[in-house]
Design a protein around this motif. Structure first.
Motif, mmCIF file in Angstrom:
data_model
loop_
_atom_site.group_PDB
_atom_site.id
_atom_site.type_symbol
_atom_site.label_atom_id
_atom_site.label_comp_id
_atom_site.label_asym_id
_atom_site.label_seq_id
_atom_site.Cartn_x
_atom_site.Cartn_y
_atom_site.Cartn_z
ATOM 1 N N ASN A 1 0.768 -1.187 -0.045
ATOM 2 C CA ASN A 1 -0.077 -0.088 -0.176
ATOM 3 C C ASN A 1 0.982 1.044 0.150
ATOM 4 O O ASN A 1 1.377 1.666 1.011
ATOM 5 C CB ASN A 1 -0.852 -0.012 1.352
ATOM 6 C CG ASN A 1 -1.611 1.300 1.406
ATOM 7 O OD1 ASN A 1 -1.755 2.124 0.304
ATOM 8 N ND2 ASN A 1 -2.302 1.675 2.470
ATOM 9 N N ARG A 2 1.066 1.786 -1.149
ATOM 10 C CA ARG A 2 2.297 2.920 -1.359
ATOM 11 C C ARG A 2 1.551 4.342 -0.704
ATOM 12 O O ARG A 2 2.417 5.028 -0.409
ATOM 13 C CB ARG A 2 2.375 3.091 -2.820
ATOM 14 C CG ARG A 2 3.321 2.138 -3.355
ATOM 15 C CD ARG A 2 3.220 2.070 -4.884
ATOM 16 N NE ARG A 2 3.747 3.465 -5.322
ATOM 17 C CZ ARG A 2 3.428 4.127 -6.337
ATOM 18 N NH1 ARG A 2 2.519 3.779 -7.132
ATOM 19 N NH2 ARG A 2 4.009 5.496 -6.705
ATOM 20 N N GLY A 3 0.144 4.401 -0.126
ATOM 21 C CA GLY A 3 -0.373 5.306 0.367
ATOM 22 C C GLY A 3 -1.470 5.891 -0.155
ATOM 23 O O GLY A 3 -2.222 5.168 -1.139
ATOM 24 N N PRO B 1 14.887 -1.214 -9.028
ATOM 25 C CA PRO B 1 14.833 -1.619 -7.845
ATOM 26 C C PRO B 1 14.492 -0.400 -6.781
ATOM 27 O O PRO B 1 15.100 0.438 -6.758
ATOM 28 C CB PRO B 1 16.096 -2.264 -7.654
ATOM 29 C CG PRO B 1 16.561 -2.584 -8.984
ATOM 30 C CD PRO B 1 16.252 -1.415 -10.045
ATOM 31 N N VAL B 2 13.829 -0.813 -5.838
ATOM 32 C CA VAL B 2 13.419 -0.084 -4.756
ATOM 33 C C VAL B 2 13.467 -0.582 -3.596
ATOM 34 O O VAL B 2 13.490 -1.825 -3.265
ATOM 35 C CB VAL B 2 11.803 0.876 -4.984
ATOM 36 C CG1 VAL B 2 11.755 1.604 -6.176
ATOM 37 C CG2 VAL B 2 10.748 -0.287 -4.877
ATOM 38 N N ALA B 3 13.603 0.269 -2.267
ATOM 39 C CA ALA B 3 13.556 -0.584 -0.993
ATOM 40 C C ALA B 3 12.376 0.216 -0.205
ATOM 41 O O ALA B 3 12.099 1.458 -0.398
ATOM 42 C CB ALA B 3 14.779 -0.043 -0.277
ATOM 43 N N VAL B 4 11.400 -0.651 0.201
ATOM 44 C CA VAL B 4 10.411 -0.229 1.032
ATOM 45 C C VAL B 4 10.388 -0.672 2.334
ATOM 46 O O VAL B 4 10.975 -1.704 2.930
ATOM 47 C CB VAL B 4 9.152 -0.843 0.406
ATOM 48 C CG1 VAL B 4 7.853 -0.487 1.368
ATOM 49 C CG2 VAL B 4 9.177 -0.510 -1.066
ATOM 50 N N ASP C 1 5.977 3.253 4.791
ATOM 51 C CA ASP C 1 5.930 4.388 5.594
ATOM 52 C C ASP C 1 5.953 5.771 4.855
ATOM 53 O O ASP C 1 6.173 5.574 3.723
ATOM 54 C CB ASP C 1 7.517 4.315 6.206
ATOM 55 C CG ASP C 1 7.719 3.156 7.441
ATOM 56 O OD1 ASP C 1 6.370 2.800 7.848
ATOM 57 O OD2 ASP C 1 8.701 2.698 7.527
ATOM 58 N N ALA C 2 5.668 6.895 5.614
ATOM 59 C CA ALA C 2 5.820 8.161 4.742
ATOM 60 C C ALA C 2 7.260 8.588 4.322
ATOM 61 O O ALA C 2 8.287 8.051 4.972
ATOM 62 C CB ALA C 2 5.551 9.385 6.102
#
Length: 233
Positions: free
Chosen positions: A115-117, A133-136, A185-186
């Motif tokens: 849930n990206r927001g 690539p992304v880190a979440v 996270d924000a």
């Protein structure tokens, strides 16, 4: 004492017993809810404040549970499949709009819905962009099957009222998919993207007041019964 009067006393006693037992049972139920809510608040406070840990992988998916994992602060990495994002209706502190659930494909091929927001309007379907690539980091949440209050999810028309992981995965043809999703996270996403960090982690806890109210009603019933009995003695 006349038979009619005896029957009246018996009926009064039965009614009083039923009301007393009902109110007392409701008070006890609220005390049980109080214990559950207190434990939930303590568990959530501890988990959201902890450093992120790796999100459960496929080998642990079958053991993931609300009691053991929900609201745990986790981290994961991979490539977002933006063209398969799913808007889910939401009401937040920012008003009405949508949660944007986007599949994240990890290095091992497994997929986690993130849930990206919050977004005000559901984005139009788009062609797959080149993935980077992304880190979440975010909070692990348990799937919400079925839909919202009096509203069923309607995958065929892309109308979603709850974050039902299994149904969304089936509608988007995703596999293998984790049985949970992650509230980002924000600041996890770029500034122009969805607004993360809006997970509700503050819970109302009025169960003690409710319990005392039900017990007070039970006591009032008992007092009224004794008073009527004395008046008719």
């Amino acid at each position: 004492m006349s038979p009619a009067r005896s029957r009246g006393r018996l009926a009064l006693t039965i009614v009083a017993l039923v009301l007393f037992a009902g109110f007392a049972a409701l008070g006890t139920w609220q005390l049980q809810r109080l214990q559950w809510k207190t434990a939930l608040i303590a568990r959530v406070d501890q988990r959201v404040a902890a450093a992120p840990v790796p999100a459960p992988g496929p080998e642990r998916w079958s053991a993931v549970s609300a009691a053991g994992d929900e609201y745990r602060h986790v981290r994961l990495s991979g490539v977002f499949l933006h063209h398969l994002a799913t808007p889910v209706q939401a009401v937040t502190a920012l008003g009405g709009g949508y949660w944007l659930l986007t599949p994240l494909r990890q290095a091992d091929g497994s997929i986690v819905l993130v849930n990206r927001g919050f977004v005000k309007a559901a984005p139009a379907p788009a062609a797959p962009p080149p993935g980077a690539p992304v880190a979440v980091t975010g909070l692990l949440r348990i799937s919400e099957p079925g839909g919202g209050f009096l509203r069923d999810n309607d995958p065929s028309h892309n109308r979603w009222f709850s974050r039902d992981v299994r149904a969304i995965a089936a509608a988007r043809g995703l596999s293998p998919v984790a049985p949970y999703f992650v509230d980002a996270d924000a600041g996890t996403d770029d500034a122009s993207g969805p607004i993360g960090g809006l997970t509700v982690i503050s819970f109302h806890n009025n169960h003690l007041v409710y319990a005392l109210t039900w017990y007070a009603l039970a006591a009032m019933v008992a007092g009224a019964w004794f008073w009527i009995r004395r008046q008719r003695a």
